[in-house]
Design an enzyme around this catalytic site. Structure first.
Site, PDB file in Angstrom:
ATOM      1  CE  LYS A  76      -3.934   2.132   2.618  1.00  0.00           C
ATOM      2  NZ  LYS A  76      -4.592   1.892   3.702  1.00  0.00           N
ATOM      3  CB  SER A 151      -7.883   4.010   2.912  1.00  0.00           C
ATOM      4  OG  SER A 151      -7.118   3.314   3.878  1.00  0.00           O
ATOM      5  CB  SER A 175      -8.441   0.990   5.643  1.00  0.00           C
ATOM      6  OG  SER A 175      -9.113   2.335   5.824  1.00  0.00           O
TER       7      SER A 175
END
Length: 483
Positions: A76, A151, A175
């Protein structure tokens, strides 16, 4: 292109020398290129990855397999990576190149994993749809007109589409778990402090936690093994020792908090009820429990998280690093325009909200009160775990919404309500696992398992047992099969 296997399958194939790391990484690159329409990656590191894969093949030939040697992984884009830009999907950090690795990245690199790129995300991890990214929204591989969740949506979409066998994510209020549910993969939010936050760009420091994302619960265990552990560079890092590995759990008392089920539609409730039946068939006892302060979790979360975001993002001022406005008239103009130009709408909304709740005259009414209610939410969980071993809840209230459905209106709380089932465990700092349990109108549905502090092994063992009895985690979207 051949179908990319799970993390465990890929590691075992490399160990057996049935395939080389260069071949596996090369296949990842072809698949990433073919899936550019998903917008799952911000940065792809093709040349660096292939060079690392070649070195891994040499090491395997000399000394045999160890750890995750030669296995491709995506990070990420909130984890700092030495020599590779870390943007947090924001214009503010669009060209920022970190001079060091986050602890999570360094540990996986030490285990031999090959980084293939950095995945797209909501800007500074603020969002539930992966539509707030400066680099554009990520599409859900099950239906490209729908969101992958946020996210960590880029990591979830890349896994669902079969672009990589493993990825990292972060979870502040859901997330990891929410995009895992929307994309039909598995994701674990560890206990707060189990995984180091050093080098993970901060959103809300009392909530942020890195964790593994993969196709199966067994893969999550393998990834967590190489991510966890005390880190003296992180003051919130817990010295809890490694997650134990029991091959299976005895009969457990599974609590069903009906506050989480009250407003579910039949499309989501049906697969979850079937999951309860499956657990009973495995010998576990399921019965109702109560978490009475659940209704307050979303407002408490957005007060606390926004306040901490306001503080953490104050460092981005156009002076030291990050976006800098051109030709400022004076220092005040530099600050104002750098931050106005560098941050997106949702990030600015949360900074303003957080600054307001921390301001003189409002601190106790908002932030102080939110922290008091947060303690009540935590106590609800402690009371429940006096009766049961694990909690089973929905991961999300609906399947993946359409792009724009939650962000196109004037009311941002429509998006915030998607976090209703994930933020309570985050506020309490508890471990929570999301795994697929069925479909609603062709879209994945996820169930969430929440455990006591540092009970990741219990959650993973239960998830593994469930996945041995079901095949929801083996389903792949048509778009992935066509790559």
């Amino acid at each position: 292109m051949t179908t990319l296997g799970t993390l465990t399958e890929t590691r075992d194939a490399l160990a057996a020398k049935a395939v080389s790391s260069v071949e596996v990484v090369g296949d990842c690159m072809k698949r990433i290129d073919a899936a550019r329409h998903l917008n799952a990656f911000v940065t792809v590191c093709e040349q660096e990855a292939l060079a690392s894969a070649a070195r891994a093949d040499g090491a395997i030939a000399r000394d045999g397999m160890r750890g995750l040697l030669g296995v491709p992984i995506a990070h990420k884009d909130i984890f700092c990576t030495d020599g590779v830009r870390t943007t947090c999907a924001s214009r503010m950090l669009e060209n920022f190149v970190s001079p060091y690795d986050a602890t999570v990245v360094a540990r996986l690199r030490a285990a031999g994993a090959v980084m293939v790129g950095k995945t797209n995300m909501d800007e500074f991890a603020m969002g539930s749809t992966n539509e707030t990214s400066h680099f554009g929204p990520v599409a859900n591989p099950w239906d490209v007109g729908r969101v992958p969740g946020g996210s960590s949506g880029g990591s979830a979409a890349a896994l669902a589409a079969g672009l990589v066998p493993a990825a990292t994510g972060t979870d502040t209020g859901g997330s990891i778990r929410q995009p895992a549910a929307f994309c039909g993969i598995s994701g674990l939010k560890p206990t707060y402090g189990r995984v180091s936050r050093f080098g993970m760009v901060a959103f809300a420091s009392s909530l942020d936690q890195g964790g593994p994302m993969a196709r199966t619960a067994a893969d999550l265990r393998l990834l967590l093994q190489h991510m966890e552990g005390h880190d003296p560079r992180d003051s919130t890092s817990a010295d809890a020792g490694p997650t134990p590995h029991a091959p299976q759990q005895p009969a457990l008392n599974v609590g069903i908090p009906r506050e989480y089920w009250a407003d579910l539609g039949d499309d989501v409730a049906g697969p979850l009820e079937e999951a309860v039946v499956s657990l009973r068939r495995l010998g576990h006892r399921c019965h109702d429990v109560s978490l009475p302060h659940t209704a307050f979790a979303v407002p408490v979360y957005y007060v606390v998280a926004s306040a901490e975001a306001s503080t953490n993002l104050s460092r981005y001022d156009g002076v030291r690093y990050g976006h800098r406005a051109a030709e400022p008239a004076d220092l005040d103009d530099l600050y104002r325009r750098s931050r106005s130009e560098g941050f997106g709408v949702e990030v600015k909304r949360r900074i303003l909200t957080g600054t307001y709740t921390l301001s003189v005259g409002y601190y106790d009414a908002y932030y102080g009160q939110a922290q008091r209610v947060r303690r009540l939410i935590r106590q609800d969980f402690l009371d429940a775990f006096g009766q049961v071993d694990v909690l089973l809840t929905p991961a999300t209230p609906t399947p993946a919404p359409a792009l724009g459905a939650l962000t196109g209106g004037a009311d941002p709380t429509v998006m915030y309500k998607q976090d209703v089932y994930t933020v309570p465990a985050s506020l309490a700092g508890l471990p929570a696992l999301s795994i697929p349990c069925g479909f609603a109108d062709g879209l994945p549905v996820g169930l969430q398992l929440i455990g006591p502090y540092f009970a990741e092994d219990r959650l993973l063992a239960l998830g593994e047992a469930y996945q041995r009895e079901t095949d929801w985690h083996l389903r792949t979207p048509t778009a992935a099969e066509a790559l």
